[in-house]
Scaffold this motif. Structure first.
Motif, PDB file in Angstrom:
ATOM      1  N   LEU A  54       0.863  -0.414  -0.001  1.00 40.33           N
ATOM      2  CA  LEU A  54       0.357  -0.087   0.239  1.00 40.33           C
ATOM      3  C   LEU A  54       0.823   1.255   0.226  1.00 40.33           C
ATOM      4  CD1 LEU A  54      -3.285   0.410   0.561  1.00 40.33           C
ATOM      5  CD2 LEU A  54      -2.879   0.962   2.482  1.00 40.33           C
ATOM      6  N   PRO A  55       0.607   2.197  -1.094  1.00 39.21           N
ATOM      7  CA  PRO A  55       1.205   3.770  -0.970  1.00 39.21           C
ATOM      8  C   PRO A  55       0.745   4.464   0.548  1.00 39.21           C
ATOM      9  CG  PRO A  55      -0.036   3.233  -2.725  1.00 39.21           C
ATOM     10  CD  PRO A  55      -0.534   2.010  -2.086  1.00 39.21           C
ATOM     11  N   VAL A  56       1.291   4.080   1.338  1.00 40.82           N
ATOM     12  CA  VAL A  56       0.691   4.427   2.837  1.00 40.82           C
ATOM     13  C   VAL A  56       1.213   5.930   2.896  1.00 40.82           C
ATOM     14  CG1 VAL A  56       1.468   4.990   5.160  1.00 40.82           C
ATOM     15  CG2 VAL A  56       0.911   2.517   4.233  1.00 40.82           C
ATOM     16  N   ARG A  57       2.344   7.091   2.266  1.00 42.56           N
ATOM     17  CA  ARG A  57       2.876   7.985   2.414  1.00 42.56           C
ATOM     18  C   ARG A  57       2.067   8.914   1.529  1.00 42.56           C
ATOM     19  NH1 ARG A  57       5.839   9.653   5.965  1.00 42.56           N
ATOM     20  NH2 ARG A  57       7.034   7.540   7.310  1.00 42.56           N
ATOM     21  N   GLU A  58       1.613   8.369   0.441  1.00 39.38           N
ATOM     22  CA  GLU A  58       0.619   9.271  -0.581  1.00 39.38           C
ATOM     23  C   GLU A  58      -0.824   8.905  -0.448  1.00 39.38           C
ATOM     24  OE1 GLU A  58       3.207   6.135  -1.558  1.00 39.38           O
ATOM     25  OE2 GLU A  58       4.114   7.401  -2.794  1.00 39.38           O
ATOM     26  N   LEU A  59      -0.920   7.896   0.041  1.00 37.10           N
ATOM     27  CA  LEU A  59      -2.831   7.913   0.314  1.00 37.10           C
ATOM     28  C   LEU A  59      -2.688   9.047   2.069  1.00 37.10           C
ATOM     29  CD1 LEU A  59      -3.484   4.280   0.377  1.00 37.10           C
ATOM     30  CD2 LEU A  59      -4.195   6.342  -0.896  1.00 37.10           C
ATOM     31  N   ALA A  60      -1.676   8.740   2.787  1.00 35.64           N
ATOM     32  CA  ALA A  60      -1.748  10.011   4.127  1.00 35.64           C
ATOM     33  C   ALA A  60      -1.444  11.139   3.231  1.00 35.64           C
ATOM     34  CB  ALA A  60      -0.497   9.706   4.629  1.00 35.64           C
ATOM     35  N   ARG A  61      -1.374  12.093   2.449  1.00 32.45           N
ATOM     36  CA  ARG A  61      -1.303  13.298   2.058  1.00 32.45           C
ATOM     37  C   ARG A  61      -2.575  13.776   1.409  1.00 32.45           C
ATOM     38  NH1 ARG A  61       4.149  11.428   0.686  1.00 32.45           N
ATOM     39  NH2 ARG A  61       5.686  12.407   2.009  1.00 32.45           N
ATOM     40  N   MET A  62      -3.122  12.539   0.365  1.00 32.39           N
ATOM     41  CA  MET A  62      -4.539  12.573   0.074  1.00 32.39           C
ATOM     42  C   MET A  62      -5.045  13.397   0.823  1.00 32.39           C
ATOM     43  SD  MET A  62      -7.379  10.639  -0.576  1.00 32.39           S
ATOM     44  CE  MET A  62      -6.673   9.008  -1.170  1.00 32.39           C
ATOM     45  N   PHE A  63      -5.285  11.873   2.088  1.00 33.72           N
ATOM     46  CA  PHE A  63      -6.335  11.768   3.382  1.00 33.72           C
ATOM     47  C   PHE A  63      -6.423  13.242   3.409  1.00 33.72           C
ATOM     48  CE2 PHE A  63      -6.770   7.337   3.000  1.00 33.72           C
ATOM     49  CZ  PHE A  63      -7.734   7.233   2.488  1.00 33.72           C
ATOM     50  N   GLY A  64      -5.116  14.439   4.223  1.00 29.12           N
ATOM     51  CA  GLY A  64      -4.745  14.846   4.949  1.00 29.12           C
ATOM     52  C   GLY A  64      -6.002  16.311   4.470  1.00 29.12           C
ATOM     53  N   GLU A  65      -5.578  15.912   2.851  1.00 27.37           N
ATOM     54  CA  GLU A  65      -5.649  17.401   2.408  1.00 27.37           C
ATOM     55  C   GLU A  65      -7.577  17.090   2.214  1.00 27.37           C
ATOM     56  OE1 GLU A  65      -4.669  16.644  -1.629  1.00 27.37           O
ATOM     57  OE2 GLU A  65      -2.044  17.689  -1.438  1.00 27.37           O
ATOM     58  N   LEU A  66      -7.607  15.719   2.351  1.00 23.87           N
ATOM     59  CA  LEU A  66      -8.965  16.059   2.414  1.00 23.87           C
ATOM     60  C   LEU A  66     -10.256  16.013   3.712  1.00 23.87           C
ATOM     61  CD1 LEU A  66     -11.891  14.909   0.264  1.00 23.87           C
ATOM     62  CD2 LEU A  66     -11.358  12.239   1.462  1.00 23.87           C
ATOM     63  N   GLY A  67      -9.048  15.989   4.679  1.00 19.70           N
ATOM     64  CA  GLY A  67      -9.494  16.045   6.300  1.00 19.70           C
ATOM     65  C   GLY A  67      -9.807  15.581   6.874  1.00 19.70           C
ATOM     66  N   VAL A  68      -9.502  14.310   6.535  1.00 16.86           N
ATOM     67  CA  VAL A  68     -10.296  13.052   6.980  1.00 16.86           C
ATOM     68  C   VAL A  68      -9.096  12.292   8.360  1.00 16.86           C
ATOM     69  CG1 VAL A  68     -11.732  12.078   5.272  1.00 16.86           C
ATOM     70  CG2 VAL A  68      -9.115  11.166   5.287  1.00 16.86           C
ATOM     71  N   LEU A  69      -7.902  12.617   8.382  1.00 15.87           N
ATOM     72  CA  LEU A  69      -7.107  12.125   9.941  1.00 15.87           C
ATOM     73  C   LEU A  69      -7.502  13.435  11.086  1.00 15.87           C
ATOM     74  CD1 LEU A  69      -3.449  11.936   7.634  1.00 15.87           C
ATOM     75  CD2 LEU A  69      -5.905   9.924   7.855  1.00 15.87           C
ATOM     76  N   GLY A  70      -7.308  12.421  11.603  1.00 14.13           N
ATOM     77  CA  GLY A  70      -7.822  12.749  13.080  1.00 14.13           C
ATOM     78  C   GLY A  70      -9.429  14.245  12.923  1.00 14.13           C
ATOM     79  N   MET A  71      -9.985  14.001  12.101  1.00 13.95           N
ATOM     80  CA  MET A  71     -11.609  14.501  11.621  1.00 13.95           C
ATOM     81  C   MET A  71     -12.217  15.291  12.933  1.00 13.95           C
ATOM     82  SD  MET A  71     -13.165  12.304   8.968  1.00 13.95           S
ATOM     83  CE  MET A  71     -14.733  13.343   8.545  1.00 13.95           C
ATOM     84  N   HIS A  72     -12.866  13.960  13.964  1.00 11.26           N
ATOM     85  CA  HIS A  72     -13.266  14.290  15.112  1.00 11.26           C
ATOM     86  C   HIS A  72     -11.989  14.864  16.037  1.00 11.26           C
ATOM     87  CE1 HIS A  72     -11.453  10.722  15.220  1.00 11.26           C
ATOM     88  NE2 HIS A  72     -11.136  10.301  16.577  1.00 11.26           N
ATOM     89  N   LEU A  73     -11.331  15.996  16.126  1.00 13.70           N
ATOM     90  CA  LEU A  73     -10.118  16.219  17.168  1.00 13.70           C
ATOM     91  C   LEU A  73     -10.392  17.627  16.721  1.00 13.70           C
ATOM     92  CD1 LEU A  73      -7.119  13.304  16.984  1.00 13.70           C
ATOM     93  CD2 LEU A  73      -9.802  13.863  18.399  1.00 13.70           C
ATOM     94  N   ASP A  74     -10.394  17.795  17.912  1.00 13.66           N
ATOM     95  CA  ASP A  74     -10.433  20.146  17.117  1.00 13.66           C
ATOM     96  C   ASP A  74      -9.064  20.364  17.841  1.00 13.66           C
ATOM     97  OD1 ASP A  74     -10.611  20.346  20.002  1.00 13.66           O
ATOM     98  OD2 ASP A  74     -12.189  21.018  19.742  1.00 13.66           O
ATOM     99  N   GLY A  75      -8.156  21.620  17.513  1.00  7.96           N
ATOM    100  CA  GLY A  75      -7.129  21.912  17.254  1.00  7.96           C
ATOM    101  C   GLY A  75      -6.057  22.005  16.591  1.00  7.96           C
ATOM    102  N   TYR A  76      -4.993  22.614  16.462  1.00 12.26           N
ATOM    103  CA  TYR A  76      -3.752  21.740  16.461  1.00 12.26           C
ATOM    104  C   TYR A  76      -3.808  20.357  15.350  1.00 12.26           C
ATOM    105  CZ  TYR A  76      -3.266  21.244  20.947  1.00 12.26           C
ATOM    106  OH  TYR A  76      -3.193  21.854  22.988  1.00 12.26           O
ATOM    107  N   GLY A  77      -4.198  21.935  13.722  1.00 14.93           N
ATOM    108  CA  GLY A  77      -4.734  21.204  12.607  1.00 14.93           C
ATOM    109  C   GLY A  77      -6.233  20.466  12.163  1.00 14.93           C
ATOM    110  N   CYS A  78      -6.690  20.173  13.045  1.00 15.52           N
ATOM    111  CA  CYS A  78      -7.218  19.406  13.186  1.00 15.52           C
ATOM    112  C   CYS A  78      -8.992  19.102  12.491  1.00 15.52           C
ATOM    113  CB  CYS A  78      -8.002  18.236  14.343  1.00 15.52           C
ATOM    114  SG  CYS A  78      -6.572  17.160  15.381  1.00 15.52           S
ATOM    115  N   PRO A  79      -9.895  18.833  11.737  1.00 13.02           N
ATOM    116  CA  PRO A  79     -11.175  19.828  11.635  1.00 13.02           C
ATOM    117  C   PRO A  79     -12.441  19.868  12.218  1.00 13.02           C
ATOM    118  CG  PRO A  79     -10.299  17.771   9.748  1.00 13.02           C
ATOM    119  CD  PRO A  79      -9.159  17.705  11.619  1.00 13.02           C
TER     120      PRO A  79
END
Length: 398
Positions: A54-79
């Motif tokens: 799995l191309p984890v780093r490429e997918l992580a950057r894509m998911f980061g741009e989508l805003g789903v990494l830690g999306m239910h947390l707030d502050g510190y760059g989280c949505p």
């Protein structure tokens, strides 16, 4: 009393009109994640699964741009989005593959949540913005080679050496382990009477290694590793200061299990959709398979079980957003939904016959993946005992 007499037109993919229970913003979140998966995951997922890579780093950057990494947390760059938003995202991610949802879940609900909930301000500032953006990868070290359901018996040790901590031991079945930049690790701090402590461990620390686990028959589109600690020396401020015992790791597991409650329904839905399409296109004895009563009986059971699971997931999400969830309630969701989704996948395979084992269809891949989901982050037996204790007040774990 007046009654509405104009029901909505029949939606074969949403017989109970559960969509009407979602807000416009919630539907937008779901649809944006689904669109991203359709564009970036679906064209490649079968090959990733077959390759066991799995191309984890490429997918992580894509998911980061989508805003789903830690999306239910707030502050510190989280949505800072809602629990229902996060659940809907997990559902769409796992409709593509359980390994994809695991990548996001381990990053956000285990590694990031642990730092967000239990970390120092310095730990949060150092790691959470990078993890939320997908610029760094996190993993979560709790399970050990000899201790899965009994984490209190873990053998990984942390000992004091001056102002430092020194870790020795091993963790097993760790998602993202060999590609992670930081590991949240739970260890038995022996000099404190065996109390469990959590540590933030940069993976470039000398003595840390993470060999990847190969030859998996399930979750192949996921990076799974061991974590090995050979006198890994950490500064005194690497420890979570305010949590001791199993409260820390179990709080993180509840977050991740909540995502599984939704995700399993996505895997089951993808298999049901494949079975419905196949049964209407495949002809036997002069008519489509969908025209046989036994086939329709299977489809009806599958659809009903998934709708029930969807309503359960949504109810738990609304509770989480309003008053919070108890661990026992999360156990009900995982216990019911994963088992139901796995049975849906198995039944879908019977409708597809021999084609059900082909990579041309997602059914066997989802079924294989759910065999792992059934036992990770709490086996089906452990969740049954949690529910049983809640009902009776009697602890049957030991």
């Amino acid at each position: 009393m007046a009654h509405a007499s104009n029901p909505r037109p029949l939606n074969r993919q949403d017989l109970l009109d559960i969509d009407t229970m979602l807000s416009e913003d919630e539907r937008a979140v779901r649809d944006s994640v689904r669109a991203a998966c359709d564009a970036e995951i679906e064209p490649h997922i079968q090959q990733w699964y077959e390759d066991g890579a799995l191309p984890v780093r490429e997918l992580a950057r894509m998911f980061g741009e989508l805003g789903v990494l830690g999306m239910h947390l707030d502050g510190y760059g989280c949505p800072g989005m809602s629990a229902v938003d996060y659940g809907l995202a997990c559902q769409e991610l796992e409709a593509s593959d359980s390994g994809i949802r695991s990548l996001v879940s381990v990053q956000g609900s285990l590694a990031m949540f642990a730092i967000w909930r239990w970390g120092t301000e310095e730990q949060k500032l150092e790691w959470l913005p990078r993890l939320a953006a997908g610029d760094a990868i996190g993993c979560f070290g709790l399970t050990e080679p000899d201790h899965g359901s009994d984490p209190g018996s873990m053998r990984t040790r942390a000992r004091r050496d001056g102002d430092d901590w020194v870790l020795n031991g091993a963790k097993m079945w760790i998602t993202n382990g060999s590609v992670a930049d930081v590991a949240v690790v739970w260890a038995n701090a022996g000099e404190e009477n065996g109390v469990i402590r959590g540590f933030v461990v940069p993976t470039d620390t000398p003595g840390f290694s993470a060999p990847e686990i190969k030859h998996k028959m399930s979750l192949r589109a996921s990076v799974t590793s061991e974590l090995l600690f050979d006198n890994v020396r950490l500064p005194g401020d690497a420890v979570f200061p305010d949590v001791r015992g199993l409260k820390g790791p179990l709080s993180c597991l509840s977050e991740a299990r909540y995502g599984i409650v939704w995700g399993a329904i996505g895997a089951g839905r993808a298999s049901l959709d494949a079975a419905v399409r196949y049964s209407t296109e495949r002809h036997q004895f002069g008519k489509p398979l969908a025209g046989f009563q036994l086939t329709q009986g299977k489809l009806a059971r599958m659809s009903t079980d998934l709708n029930t699971g969807q309503l359960l997931a949504l109810h738990l999400g609304r509770l989480k957003d309003s008053v919070g969830l108890r661990p026992e309630q999360v156990s009900v969701g995982k216990y019911n939904n994963v088992s139901a989704a796995l049975e849906v996948c198995r039944t879908a395979r019977t409708i597809l016959g021999a084609n059900g084992i082909s990579g041309e269809f997602p059914v066997m891949r989802h079924a294989n993946n759910l065999e792992s989901v059934l036992t990770y982050e709490g086996t089906v037996e452990m969740h049954a005992l949690t529910i049983g204790k809640a009902l009776t007040g009697v602890d049957a774990f030991r």
